[in-house]
Write an enzyme that holds these catalytic residues in place. Sequence first.
Site, mmCIF file in Angstrom:
data_model
loop_
_atom_site.group_PDB
_atom_site.id
_atom_site.type_symbol
_atom_site.label_atom_id
_atom_site.label_comp_id
_atom_site.label_asym_id
_atom_site.label_seq_id
_atom_site.Cartn_x
_atom_site.Cartn_y
_atom_site.Cartn_z
ATOM 1 N N ASP A 260 0.828 -1.199 0.000
ATOM 2 C CA ASP A 260 0.000 0.000 0.000
ATOM 3 C C ASP A 260 0.869 1.258 0.000
ATOM 4 O OD1 ASP A 260 -2.389 -1.311 -0.075
ATOM 5 O OD2 ASP A 260 -2.705 -1.294 2.085
ATOM 6 N N LYS A 282 -4.085 3.117 -2.573
ATOM 7 C CA LYS A 282 -4.848 3.341 -1.356
ATOM 8 C C LYS A 282 -4.400 4.579 -0.595
ATOM 9 C CE LYS A 282 -7.539 -0.243 -1.680
ATOM 10 N NZ LYS A 282 -8.941 -0.045 -2.016
ATOM 11 N N ASP A 315 -1.567 -2.959 11.172
ATOM 12 C CA ASP A 315 -1.998 -4.347 11.305
ATOM 13 C C ASP A 315 -3.046 -4.641 10.234
ATOM 14 O OD1 ASP A 315 -2.230 -6.734 13.604
ATOM 15 O OD2 ASP A 315 -4.035 -6.453 12.409
ATOM 16 N N MET A 395 -7.476 8.991 11.440
ATOM 17 C CA MET A 395 -8.126 10.044 10.675
ATOM 18 C C MET A 395 -7.111 11.011 10.112
ATOM 19 S SD MET A 395 -9.496 12.435 13.787
ATOM 20 C CE MET A 395 -8.823 14.030 13.351
#
Length: 486
Positions: A260, A282, A315, A395
């Site tokens: 990613d 992503k 994770d 966030m």
Amino acid sequence: MSLRALNSSPEVQRLNTFPIFMRVEGEVVVVVGEGDEALAKARLIAQSSADLRVVAENPEPALEAWADENGVEIIRESYRASHLFGAALVFAASGEAERDARVAADARAANIPVNAVDRPELCDFFTPALINRAPVAIAIGTEGAGPVLAQIIRSRIDRILPPALGRLAQLAASWRDAVERIVPRGAARRDFWKSFFEGEPARAVAAGNDAEAERAAERLLSGAPAKGHVALVGAGPGSEDLITLRAHRLLMEADVIVHDALVPEAVVALGRRDAERIFAGKRKGCHSKSQNEINELLVELGRKGKRVVRLKSGDPLVFGRAGEEMAALREAGVSYEVVPGVTAAFAAAADFDLPLTLRGVASSMVFTTGHDLKGGALPDWARLAIDGATVAVYMGRSNAAEVAQHLAEAGLSPDTAVAVVENASLPHRRLFHGTLADLPGLESREDLTGPVMTIIGDAVAGANFRNSEPIARRQGAESKLERTMR
């Protein structure tokens, strides 16, 4: 002689001791000494199948207790040469120069190899730093020049070797005759053993499934094509030294690494140099593969017999969409495993010396994302925040005002402590502190471009704020957090 002269000398590469592995099964090995040195050597020899004999007239309590626990004989007599009778090896470990020299002389007179602890001039051989994965053994020696260096090297090698390596070697030994009968010598046999030690048999042994390991070895011997395997691996929060040992081993074995955007290059680079790397994206504002495309890619690679590491930030099971990938692999019949990683909340808490649970203050935790707080309805966990749970919010800064607003509407006090970390675990991380009322101030911090982790709750007040800066300076009276810090 200078270091440059040593490096240019052809003799520098010659060993004064030649490393060998000596059979000691059923042989007597004698250790002479009462204290720590004797205990260390006894522990080392006890890893073998030798018949250990300790000569100690007055053994120290630690040696005596260890011998009792391990069924080792202690001869409680003053040392004499006859104690060495029938020995294959001798260790002089009394710590006394005169006695060790006497033991060494007696051993040599009887043609028995001897090692005198910390006395290289008396040694016929040196004990290595040992990595034991019986029947596999790795010995590191420095000819007595640097025992501590040997231990450092041993610890580094030990970390990269799977714990089940010995069991895998035992399985290989049981198949050796069949392989020699069926598989031609040369490249074909080397390829067989490479697939054996890195493929399905090895994975089954590591998983503790010996029956499946036998079946996998049989399939491999029959010439069946190798099955692919996908490991969903947690890359941790960013720092490359926070990945697990298993994750590192899998990266070194992978044919393909699918990673990613949030996984740093330093972590991806831990994989094999010749491994294919596929960027899965992503990241907000960047072109990325859809989740369905990633699922299809993993299935395709697995069906081609590839060893794949699907490398995910943090994770895999915490906001990593691993559930969808596992479901696709299960449906396609492709084997997979999950390797946990350090999730960003834990790394951010460590950066702040922040106790996520605190006796009498917070006994539960909530992991959530800023997206969960969008819309009119509050999620069920909002009540937990009011009741004292520590809330970890994955966030970006653009969600900060909405998060603060919804939690305040749920009844969370505006004075509730908040800790914010950008680029958790990395050297260039940035730490901010404040309260729930300050949280909307993050939105104006356009300098925050890395991933942001926010931790909210009364336990945050127990953090170390020395290296952090305020999110925003509040007007008027001090906040509860500021009074705590003062």
